[in-house]
Design a protein around this motif. Structure first.
Motif, short mmCIF file in Angstrom:
data_model
loop_
_atom_site.label_atom_id
_atom_site.label_comp_id
_atom_site.label_asym_id
_atom_site.label_seq_id
_atom_site.Cartn_x
_atom_site.Cartn_y
_atom_site.Cartn_z
N THR A 152 0.82 -1.22 0.00
CA THR A 152 0.00 0.00 0.00
C THR A 152 0.85 1.27 0.00
O THR A 152 0.31 2.37 -0.01
N ASP A 153 2.17 1.12 0.08
CA ASP A 153 3.05 2.28 0.12
C ASP A 153 4.08 2.31 -1.00
O ASP A 153 5.06 3.07 -0.91
N VAL A 154 3.90 1.47 -2.02
CA VAL A 154 4.81 1.52 -3.18
C VAL A 154 3.94 1.60 -4.44
O VAL A 154 2.80 1.16 -4.43
N PRO A 155 4.49 2.16 -5.52
CA PRO A 155 3.68 2.23 -6.75
C PRO A 155 3.32 0.83 -7.24
O PRO A 155 4.12 -0.11 -7.11
N PRO A 156 2.12 0.68 -7.79
CA PRO A 156 1.69 -0.61 -8.31
C PRO A 156 2.72 -1.17 -9.31
O PRO A 156 3.37 -0.40 -10.03
N THR A 157 2.82 -2.47 -9.35
CA THR A 157 3.74 -3.28 -10.20
C THR A 157 5.15 -3.39 -9.62
O THR A 157 5.89 -4.30 -9.99
N PHE A 158 5.52 -2.51 -8.69
CA PHE A 158 6.88 -2.58 -8.14
C PHE A 158 7.14 -3.95 -7.51
O PHE A 158 8.24 -4.51 -7.63
N GLY A 226 -6.89 -0.36 0.60
CA GLY A 226 -5.94 -1.45 0.39
C GLY A 226 -4.99 -1.25 -0.76
O GLY A 226 -4.20 -2.13 -1.11
N LYS A 227 -5.05 -0.08 -1.39
CA LYS A 227 -4.12 0.21 -2.48
C LYS A 227 -3.32 1.47 -2.15
O LYS A 227 -3.74 2.27 -1.31
N PRO A 228 -2.19 1.66 -2.80
CA PRO A 228 -1.48 2.92 -2.57
C PRO A 228 -2.35 4.08 -3.02
O PRO A 228 -3.05 3.98 -4.05
N LYS A 229 -2.30 5.16 -2.25
CA LYS A 229 -3.10 6.34 -2.58
C LYS A 229 -2.27 7.25 -3.47
O LYS A 229 -1.19 7.71 -3.06
N GLY A 230 -2.79 7.46 -4.70
CA GLY A 230 -1.96 8.23 -5.62
C GLY A 230 -2.72 8.78 -6.79
O GLY A 230 -3.95 8.80 -6.83
N LEU A 384 -4.71 15.16 -2.15
CA LEU A 384 -4.71 13.70 -1.93
C LEU A 384 -3.90 13.36 -0.68
O LEU A 384 -4.32 12.53 0.15
N CYS A 385 -2.74 13.97 -0.54
CA CYS A 385 -1.91 13.71 0.65
C CYS A 385 -2.63 14.16 1.91
O CYS A 385 -2.59 13.49 2.94
N HIS A 386 -3.26 15.30 1.84
CA HIS A 386 -4.00 15.81 2.99
C HIS A 386 -5.03 14.79 3.47
O HIS A 386 -5.16 14.52 4.67
N ARG A 387 -5.75 14.20 2.52
CA ARG A 387 -6.82 13.26 2.89
C ARG A 387 -6.29 11.90 3.31
O ARG A 387 -6.91 11.21 4.11
N ASN A 388 -5.16 11.47 2.75
CA ASN A 388 -4.76 10.07 2.89
C ASN A 388 -3.49 9.82 3.70
O ASN A 388 -3.18 8.66 3.98
N GLY A 389 -2.77 10.87 4.03
CA GLY A 389 -1.59 10.66 4.88
C GLY A 389 -2.04 10.03 6.20
O GLY A 389 -3.05 10.44 6.76
N ARG A 390 -1.30 9.04 6.68
CA ARG A 390 -1.77 8.28 7.86
C ARG A 390 -1.42 8.94 9.19
O ARG A 390 -1.77 8.44 10.25
N GLY A 391 -0.73 10.05 9.13
CA GLY A 391 -0.36 10.74 10.38
C GLY A 391 0.73 11.74 10.09
O GLY A 391 1.49 11.58 9.14
#
Lengths: 400, 400, 400
Positions: A152-158, A226-230, A384-391
């Motif tokens: 959930t913290d790396v770009p998809p396919t990595f 459950g997916k990276p937010k981006g 997006l970061c404002h809404r999805n940053g975890r802390g």
């Protein structure tokens, strides 16, 4: 009462839609960050790093990397000042012999006072770690935060099984947010027009883009559970109907004053050298598709170190099925892409970020921008970061 | 609500008669300041300078010097980071190709996004400039401030047709106000007693002065409309009835411990080597009459650069009627006065200012002075500046 | 209203029992501090020093050392910028010739303005001085504070007639309080286990101590009127019933991992090499008995210079009855104890203090400690200082 932030509350109030992003001067907490390549941490080596302002010690024991806070609980000195590891599984403070277990952080002995009652009862902070694709990731977060999946913290396919990755890292004197924004800025390509990657790959490189009606449609915000937010973007689809038009001639008052490289190539050839899209996600990572060449994927991270530095980790991945393919790609990466792309193209990005830093180091300057249409990606990213940053990483979390 | 100042409001309240002067740590706004000699800005050269904390770019085009803010309106980077001038009349930001006209500041093109709607509608800040007597002056002020005449910001006679001027500049590590105060301090002559200018011009130099009843009468405050606001002083009239008496012997507890140079000369000879008066004016300029020699006029400026630096611009003027006289004076200035006076006399002033800076860099130290009678000029100057400064340079104006 | 302190009031409130100690970042005022060895101030030499953040000038005249503030009362410049002493008993400011008497501080002349009315009426601050045992002490305090006897600010026995002392000083990059705490910390002996003093004196050195019931009894707080305020400790009485047990083996999870030096010696021999006690007192001085060898007494001071530096003055005293004994001890000190003990043992202490400094430079870190039983001495010390410090050095007292 809320805890103090690195940024003045009066300023934060002025950007309600991206408050947390402006406040995240030292990054977002409760995320996974790569900090070293696996090859940089040999068995039994003790390696001090700084991540989001926290001093951390890494050690590889029986192949696994452990991470603890580089600060003795007794008087707060750094264990790395003089590393004492009397057993493979422990580290001992040089000052009074406080000894911690690498795996649990438990204080298992105090050499100078072996009967101290707190032995076995207190612990030093430990950090979860993961290794993937030759990178060591550390989770910087609260002890009670449910550990999210690395995916959930790396770009998809990595993390795809057949994705084979090589890379290098560069310390950069700018805040991590500046690096993200330069990375996703569709017009910053202007700075790359004289990059040596361009002739070496015989590709075209535009000076910029003419925004079309399709511009906004090309940008898709991904906030699925459950997916990276981006944000995924396909602005770079050259020559297709529904994308922006690349520009190869720069004009001032109607007169052409600068030209960039446009190869005369067959559509087939052009496709070889085309970058097709990008994917930026929290906590500050970017994937660029078909870059620096067809079939390659650049994955890069802008890892917060201090308020004014980040570690720029650049990797290039290729789908490989066999050891022979991986071996051939190793040669290609180290002899071609590292010098030509990482150091012959992305060095321009480093220069741009370091030139942006003096302005953006003053928090109020974030509110004094004059954005144009193509900067919309940057605003979308901030929100997006404002809404999805975890802390938020706050002064209370930081030793420096 | 008033805007924040560089100096704590509680301190400012304690000096109501010179509040603005104490607050003017970075100078007074809406004044003309010299910043470079004309000879230092060649045709087509782009020269970055800092003035009152503002980063400014200068360029000479067809002989005229233009000045714009060294900060792109888009993301705030400095244009000087990598100067791109594709046409003579414009400058282009290295980051995205924002292109500005030197004369009006108008954003005339954005190379990477040529159809951006703000083209032609937004501008970068421009600064009025003037050239006079081989100096380039820049007006640092508010866009809507009515432009005052240059003659109101330079000492009288400087702009006279027959005044021919040469000079040099020196960066000094002190606040500009310290420099002014050292310049007008009648007793600071004590530091010059071993200057090599003294034997070289065979002049007398006192250690100080005995204040007489005539002392205050010698000081005239000039606050006439349309003229530079300043103080004229004739303290240095040696040997005349109505002035102060120069001292050549320094005593401690009645015993002579130090002597300065007193030439035995005829009245005629003494007149040759006599300094007759001074004129200090806003925004920080000084004229000294018949210095360093009869018939010469020293004009000098203490130009605020940052809180703790100023540019010391020293010029020496002579009335010349013909090209031959000007040519002879050129030789005299460069071969005699620059080494002997600028660098053999005023270097003592630079040392004094830099020694004062640690004390006066703490704002509260301005309130912890023990002034004596001869320091009255300094207080008069502070109050004059308080009343006549056209505006305060504030943190909100400054990029640094 | 109380005056501002160096430490945030909110933090101070949290430690009511040692508030003043936490606030004493720049030391306690109204105490005697050694600052130079007598041998370092030759007759007629003018020596600038900094003590508790105050810049002070020392001069020896006819054998006696005088101390004045290194700041002219006129404009606040430092006299030491360019020392001018035209007569033995005065010092003259380089700027305008303000001249002060070393003994009284009285302004006796102003060379550039000899008739100034304040002559004879104003004075520069003077500091009381004492010399004892080859050290120059300066009293940093308020002008109206009744001068305490030097004996109340040095460890007992230091001033004894037969105590003969030699020493050296070392600038250290840590706050003075860290140095005190390292000095009295009973467990910090762990850092000395590889000191070259150990083999050179054939002594045993433990890794730490097992605290026993007798531990607290060994610590005696001394707060008698007219005596130095301090703590005496006899923890180091090896092998005696009522003290702590020294440890020579360090264990992790039950396995011996490190051993220190334990000499197999007769009780007689062991007594030769035994350290028997310590005495720490305000304003930051320590005596260690029978160290580095039987019959020697180490007296050391941690003199506050700035917030993050102190001067570490180490002396070793020996009771000597005759000139011959003193001469022999001179040789012993300079050829044995200075290299072997001051520089072969106490250098470990310097390293430890400098490693503690980054943590303790943040005031809040003083509240984030995890103390164990043996750290009780440190808490006792903090509380003693809180009760007995004669005054706080505050920002208003300091020039830097």
């Amino acid at each position: 009462m809320t805890k103090p932030t690195f940024v003045d509350e009066e300023l934060l109030k002025k950007v309600p839609r991206w408050r947390n992003y402006l406040a995240a001067k030292l990054g977002f907490r409760n995320h996974w960050y790569p900090i070293r390549f696996s090859r940089e941490i040999a068995e039994n080596a003790v390696v001090p790093v700084t991540l989001l302002g926290e001093h951390i010690l890494l050690k590889r024991i029986d192949g696994k990397v452990y991470a603890i806070k580089d600060k003795c609980i007794h008087r707060g000195v750094r264990l790395s000042e003089k590393v004492e590891c009397y057993t493979r599984g422990t580290i001992t403070c040089w000052y009074h012999g406080f000894t911690y277990k690498w795996d649990t952080g438990v204080l298992c002995d105090v050499i100078a006072s072996p009967e101290t009652p707190i032995i076995g009862k207190r612990k030093i902070k430990t950090y979860p770690t993961r290794e993937a694709k030759g990178l060591v990731f550390v989770f910087v977060g609260d002890d009670d935060y449910p550990l999210p999946d690395l995916s959930t913290d790396v770009p998809p396919t990595f993390l795809d099984d057949d994705m084979y990755v090589q890379g290098a890292s560069y310390p950069v004197k700018s805040n991590w947010r500046i690096a993200c924004e330069n990375g996703i800025d569709p017009l910053h390509i202007y700075i790359h027009r004289e990059s040596k990657l361009v002739p070496n790959t015989q590709r075209s490189i535009p000076l910029g883009h003419t925004a079309s009606a399709a511009y906004e449609a090309a940008e898709v915000v991904v906030e699925e559970e459950g997916k990276p937010k981006g944000i995924t973007h396909s602005i770079f689809r050259e020559g297709e109907q529904n994308a922006t038009m690349p520009l190869y001639e720069g004009k001032i008052e109607g007169r052409v004053v600068v030209q960039s490289t446009k190869m005369h190539s067959t559509p087939e050839e052009a496709r070889e050298k085309r970058t097709t899209g990008s994917y930026v996600c929290l906590p500050g990572a970017l994937r660029v598709d078909n870059f620096p060449y067809r079939g390659l994927f650049q994955f890069e991270w802008y890892v917060p170190i201090s308020e004014d530095t980040h570690l720029y980790i650049i990797t290039i991945g290729k789908r490989c099925a066999t050891d022979q393919e991986r071996g051939e790609y190793d040669h290609e990466f180290w002899h071609r892409w590292k010098p030509e792309s990482l150091e012959g193209f992305n060095n321009d990005d480093i220069k741009a970020r370091e030139a942006l830093q003096p302005a953006y180091s003053k928090d109020r300057r974030w509110l004094e921008e004059t954005f144009i249409r193509e900067d919309k990606s940057i605003v979308t990213w901030r929100e997006l970061c404002h809404r999805n940053g975890r802390g938020l990483q706050l002064p209370c979390h930081v030793d420096i």
